[in-house]
Design a protein around this motif. Structure first.
Motif, PDB file in Angstrom:
ATOM      1  N   ALA A  91       0.805  -1.215   0.000  1.00 24.85           N
ATOM      2  CA  ALA A  91       0.000   0.000   0.000  1.00 24.85           C
ATOM      3  C   ALA A  91       0.845   1.275   0.000  1.00 24.85           C
ATOM      4  O   ALA A  91       0.308   2.365   0.015  1.00 24.85           O
ATOM      5  N   ASN A  92       2.168   1.157  -0.002  1.00 26.31           N
ATOM      6  CA  ASN A  92       3.033   2.332  -0.023  1.00 26.31           C
ATOM      7  C   ASN A  92       2.857   3.113  -1.317  1.00 26.31           C
ATOM      8  O   ASN A  92       2.549   2.547  -2.360  1.00 26.31           O
ATOM      9  N   ILE A  93       3.104   4.416  -1.245  1.00 21.76           N
ATOM     10  CA  ILE A  93       3.104   5.250  -2.438  1.00 21.76           C
ATOM     11  C   ILE A  93       4.461   5.108  -3.116  1.00 21.76           C
ATOM     12  O   ILE A  93       5.482   4.991  -2.453  1.00 21.76           O
ATOM     13  N   ARG A  94       4.463   5.052  -4.451  1.00 16.64           N
ATOM     14  CA  ARG A  94       5.727   4.947  -5.192  1.00 16.64           C
ATOM     15  C   ARG A  94       5.567   5.653  -6.534  1.00 16.64           C
ATOM     16  O   ARG A  94       4.460   5.799  -7.031  1.00 16.64           O
ATOM     17  N   PRO A  95       6.673   6.076  -7.143  1.00 20.36           N
ATOM     18  CA  PRO A  95       6.603   6.711  -8.448  1.00 20.36           C
ATOM     19  C   PRO A  95       5.999   5.762  -9.479  1.00 20.36           C
ATOM     20  O   PRO A  95       6.225   4.547  -9.424  1.00 20.36           O
TER      21      PRO A  95
END
Length: 66
Positions: free
Chosen positions: A26-30
């Motif tokens: 669920a982490n935000i990533r490019p």
């Protein structure tokens, strides 16, 4: 936001806490970096009604473009 007094836009409350959104997948990533771990997101929210006052990336260095 820690050095200023917050007032909730929804209920007028002044009691806030910080929670973390994102763990693992669920982490935000490019968008263009599929193999990065990314970063969790920190949410500052009103403890009286749950209104979110602030959204902040926890580990910005994991999202910088090289």
């Amino acid at each position: 936001m820690s050095d200023q007094t917050l007032t909730c836009k929804s209920c007028g409350g002044s009691s806030f806490a910080v929670g973390q959104l994102g763990h693992g997948y669920a982490n935000i990533r490019p968008v263009n970096k599929k193999l990065t771990t990314g970063s969790p997101i920190l949410l500052t929210y009103c403890q009286d009604c749950g209104e979110v006052a602030s959204i902040k990336v926890k580990e910005l260095c994991n999202l910088k473009q090289y």
